[in-house]
Write a protein that holds these residues in place. Structure first.
Motif, PDB file in Angstrom:
ATOM      1  N   UNK A   1      -8.959   9.349   2.963  1.00 42.82           N
ATOM      2  CA  UNK A   1      -7.869  10.321   2.896  1.00 42.82           C
ATOM      3  C   UNK A   1      -6.963  10.206   4.126  1.00 42.82           C
ATOM      4  N   UNK A   2      -7.564   9.891   5.278  1.00 38.65           N
ATOM      5  CA  UNK A   2      -6.765   9.698   6.477  1.00 38.65           C
ATOM      6  C   UNK A   2      -5.804   8.533   6.350  1.00 38.65           C
ATOM      7  N   UNK A   3      -6.235   7.499   5.624  1.00 35.08           N
ATOM      8  CA  UNK A   3      -5.375   6.338   5.401  1.00 35.08           C
ATOM      9  C   UNK A   3      -4.192   6.710   4.523  1.00 35.08           C
ATOM     10  N   UNK A   4      -4.455   7.553   3.521  1.00 38.47           N
ATOM     11  CA  UNK A   4      -3.372   8.035   2.657  1.00 38.47           C
ATOM     12  C   UNK A   4      -2.335   8.777   3.497  1.00 38.47           C
ATOM     13  N   UNK A   5      -2.810   9.646   4.397  1.00 33.69           N
ATOM     14  CA  UNK A   5      -1.892  10.408   5.247  1.00 33.69           C
ATOM     15  C   UNK A   5      -1.069   9.479   6.138  1.00 33.69           C
ATOM     16  N   UNK A   6      -1.705   8.412   6.621  1.00 33.14           N
ATOM     17  CA  UNK A   6      -0.987   7.449   7.454  1.00 33.14           C
ATOM     18  C   UNK A   6       0.123   6.767   6.662  1.00 33.14           C
ATOM     19  N   UNK A   7      -0.193   6.367   5.423  1.00 33.46           N
ATOM     20  CA  UNK A   7       0.815   5.732   4.569  1.00 33.46           C
ATOM     21  C   UNK A   7       1.941   6.708   4.240  1.00 33.46           C
ATOM     22  N   UNK A   8       1.582   7.978   4.003  1.00 31.60           N
ATOM     23  CA  UNK A   8       2.601   8.979   3.699  1.00 31.60           C
ATOM     24  C   UNK A   8       3.546   9.168   4.888  1.00 31.60           C
TER      25      UNK A   8
ATOM     26  N   UNK B   1       0.826  -1.211   0.000  1.00 27.15           N
ATOM     27  CA  UNK B   1       0.000   0.000   0.000  1.00 27.15           C
ATOM     28  C   UNK B   1       0.861   1.262   0.000  1.00 27.15           C
ATOM     29  N   UNK B   2       1.952   1.229   0.756  1.00 29.71           N
ATOM     30  CA  UNK B   2       2.858   2.376   0.751  1.00 29.71           C
ATOM     31  C   UNK B   2       3.441   2.590  -0.645  1.00 29.71           C
ATOM     32  N   UNK B   3       3.776   1.506  -1.311  1.00 24.14           N
ATOM     33  CA  UNK B   3       4.313   1.605  -2.665  1.00 24.14           C
ATOM     34  C   UNK B   3       3.295   2.258  -3.601  1.00 24.14           C
ATOM     35  N   UNK B   4       2.034   1.837  -3.483  1.00 25.75           N
ATOM     36  CA  UNK B   4       0.985   2.422  -4.328  1.00 25.75           C
ATOM     37  C   UNK B   4       0.831   3.913  -4.068  1.00 25.75           C
ATOM     38  N   UNK B   5       0.814   4.293  -2.801  1.00 24.08           N
ATOM     39  CA  UNK B   5       0.665   5.711  -2.444  1.00 24.08           C
ATOM     40  C   UNK B   5       1.882   6.499  -2.925  1.00 24.08           C
ATOM     41  N   UNK B   6       3.059   5.939  -2.757  1.00 24.99           N
ATOM     42  CA  UNK B   6       4.285   6.625  -3.168  1.00 24.99           C
ATOM     43  C   UNK B   6       4.303   6.858  -4.676  1.00 24.99           C
ATOM     44  N   UNK B   7       3.858   5.878  -5.437  1.00 27.54           N
ATOM     45  CA  UNK B   7       3.811   6.031  -6.890  1.00 27.54           C
ATOM     46  C   UNK B   7       2.868   7.148  -7.291  1.00 27.54           C
ATOM     47  N   UNK B   8       1.738   7.270  -6.591  1.00 31.24           N
ATOM     48  CA  UNK B   8       0.787   8.339  -6.879  1.00 31.24           C
ATOM     49  C   UNK B   8       1.367   9.699  -6.476  1.00 31.24           C
ATOM     50  N   UNK B   9       2.072   9.736  -5.366  1.00 25.49           N
ATOM     51  CA  UNK B   9       2.730  10.978  -4.935  1.00 25.49           C
ATOM     52  C   UNK B   9       3.692  11.460  -6.009  1.00 25.49           C
ATOM     53  N   UNK B  10       4.444  10.540  -6.596  1.00 22.72           N
ATOM     54  CA  UNK B  10       5.431  10.903  -7.603  1.00 22.72           C
ATOM     55  C   UNK B  10       4.795  11.290  -8.936  1.00 22.72           C
ATOM     56  N   UNK B  11       3.475  11.111  -9.046  1.00 24.90           N
ATOM     57  CA  UNK B  11       2.744  11.605 -10.210  1.00 24.90           C
ATOM     58  C   UNK B  11       2.244  13.023  -9.972  1.00 24.90           C
ATOM     59  N   UNK B  12       2.512  13.550  -8.769  1.00 23.36           N
ATOM     60  CA  UNK B  12       2.103  14.903  -8.450  1.00 23.36           C
ATOM     61  C   UNK B  12       0.662  15.025  -8.013  1.00 23.36           C
ATOM     62  N   UNK B  13       0.116  13.975  -7.417  1.00 23.15           N
ATOM     63  CA  UNK B  13      -1.291  13.990  -7.027  1.00 23.15           C
ATOM     64  C   UNK B  13      -1.460  14.311  -5.542  1.00 23.15           C
TER      65      UNK B  13
ATOM     66  N   UNK C   1      -5.361  10.896  -4.561  1.00 20.53           N
ATOM     67  CA  UNK C   1      -4.761   9.579  -4.303  1.00 20.53           C
ATOM     68  C   UNK C   1      -5.772   8.665  -3.616  1.00 20.53           C
ATOM     69  N   UNK C   2      -6.476   9.217  -2.635  1.00 16.72           N
ATOM     70  CA  UNK C   2      -7.485   8.430  -1.915  1.00 16.72           C
ATOM     71  C   UNK C   2      -8.559   7.920  -2.853  1.00 16.72           C
ATOM     72  N   UNK C   3      -9.009   8.787  -3.756  1.00 17.88           N
ATOM     73  CA  UNK C   3     -10.046   8.399  -4.715  1.00 17.88           C
ATOM     74  C   UNK C   3      -9.541   7.317  -5.665  1.00 17.88           C
ATOM     75  N   UNK C   4      -8.341   7.481  -6.159  1.00 11.32           N
ATOM     76  CA  UNK C   4      -7.785   6.516  -7.108  1.00 11.32           C
ATOM     77  C   UNK C   4      -7.553   5.147  -6.471  1.00 11.32           C
ATOM     78  N   UNK C   5      -7.085   5.154  -5.233  1.00 14.06           N
ATOM     79  CA  UNK C   5      -6.744   3.900  -4.569  1.00 14.06           C
ATOM     80  C   UNK C   5      -7.886   3.352  -3.718  1.00 14.06           C
ATOM     81  N   UNK C   6      -9.017   4.078  -3.753  1.00 11.60           N
ATOM     82  CA  UNK C   6     -10.210   3.641  -3.017  1.00 11.60           C
ATOM     83  C   UNK C   6      -9.914   3.434  -1.528  1.00 11.60           C
TER      84      UNK C   6
END
Length: 233
Positions: free
Chosen positions: A184-191, A159-171, A176-181
Motif C-alpha cells: 500500500x505504501x508503494x501505491x501511495x508513492x506512485x500516487x 506502474x504509475x499508469x497502472x495505479x492511475x487506471x485503478x484510481x479512475x475506477x474509483x478504487x 489497488x495494492x491488492x489488485x496490482x500485488x
C-alpha cells in the motif's frame, strides 16, 4: 439483464421519495432500500449484485468513512454514489479519497440528482460543477464522438499508469495494492508521483484533470462531485 440499485439512508421520507422518483423515471428495474449500515451489510452478504449503491454519509450506526471503506474493501466492483446534505468541497474530496464514484447533494434539484445517478450507474464519475470550479476546473462537455487525446507528454511510468487506471475506477489504495500485488505504501508513492505530473493534490482533482485532458473515457456529461467542510466521521 435487469438493473438494480440500493439506497442506504436512515431518513424514511428522503429514502422513499428518491426510490419512487427513480422507479417512476425508469432509471432502474429494481430498487431496494436500507435504513442503516447493519442492514446494508446484511443485504450485501445475501446479494451484492447491484449496479449502484446510493449512500448517505450520516447513518446513525456508523461513520461515513467506515461505510465507504467497508464497501470498497469487501465489494470493490460495486459503484458508490454519495447522497448527502453535507456537501462541502472538503467532504467531497475526502469521499473520493475513500474511493467513491460520485457525489451529489441532497439540496440539489431532482433533475441534477437523477443525472448524477444515471452518470455513475452508466460507469462514469460525477463531480458537481460547483465543486469542480472550487478546485480550479471548469466543467467540460465531452461528446461520445470526440476522440481522447491520450496522455502524450505526461510521461507516466508503467506502474504509475497502472495505479492511475485503478484510481479512475474509483478504487481505494488498499484495493489497488491488492489488485496490482504491491504494498500500500508503494501505491501511495506512485500516487504522489502521479499528482506531481498532473499538478494536482487529490483524487478528485486527478479525476477532473483526466477529464480535462481527455486521458480516459467515461461519461460524456460535464458534471463532477462537490465537497463540504463537515467531517466524515
Amino acid at each position: 439483464m435487469s438493473s438494480r440499485a440500493l439506497i442506504i439512508d436512515d431518513h424514511p421520507i428522503v429514502r422513499d421519495a428518491l426510490r419512487t422518483s427513480l422507479m417512476t423515471l425508469g432509471v432502474f428495474d429494481e430498487m431496494e432500500t436500507a435504513s442503516s449500515f447493519s442492514t446494508l451489510v446484511e443485504k450485501l452478504a445475501l446479494d451484492a449484485h447491484f449496479q449502484l449503491l446510493i449512500l448517505d454519509l450520516s447513518l446513525t450506526d456508523t461513520s461515513g468513512s467506515r461505510s465507504i471503506e467497508f464497501i470498497r474493501e469487501q465489494y470493490p466492483e460495486v459503484p458508490i454514489l454519495i447522497f448527502s446534505a453535507f456537501d462541502s468541497v472538503d467532504i467531497i474530496t475526502q469521499c473520493f479519497e475513500y474511493g467513491v464514484h460520485g457525489f451529489v447533494s441532497k439540496n440539489a434539484p431532482m433533475q441534477t440528482i437523477v443525472n448524477a445517478i444515471r452518470v455513475v450507474a452508466a460507469g462514469g464519475m460525477y463531480i458537481p460543477p460547483s465543486a469542480a470550479r472550487s478546485m480550479g476546473f471548469e466543467p467540460t462537455d465531452v461528446s461520445d464522438t470526440e476522440a481522447p487525446s491520450g496522455d502524450a507528454g505526461l510521461h507516466f511510468t508503467p506502474k504509475q499508469r497502472e495505479v492511475f487506471e485503478q484510481l479512475l475506477l474509483g478504487l481505494p489504495n488498499k484495493v489497488i495494492a491488492s489488485r496490482l500485488k504491491m504494498a500500500e505504501g508503494t501505491v501511495k508513492t506512485h500516487l504522489h508521483g502521479i499528482y506531481q505530473i498532473l499538478r494536482v493534490n487529490s483524487r478528485a482533482q486527478a479525476i477532473l484533470k483526466s477529464r480535462q485532458l481527455q486521458i480516459v473515457g467515461g461519461d460524456p456529461h460535464h458534471d463532477l462531485p462537490a465537497i463540504d467542510s463537515q467531517k466524515l466521521n
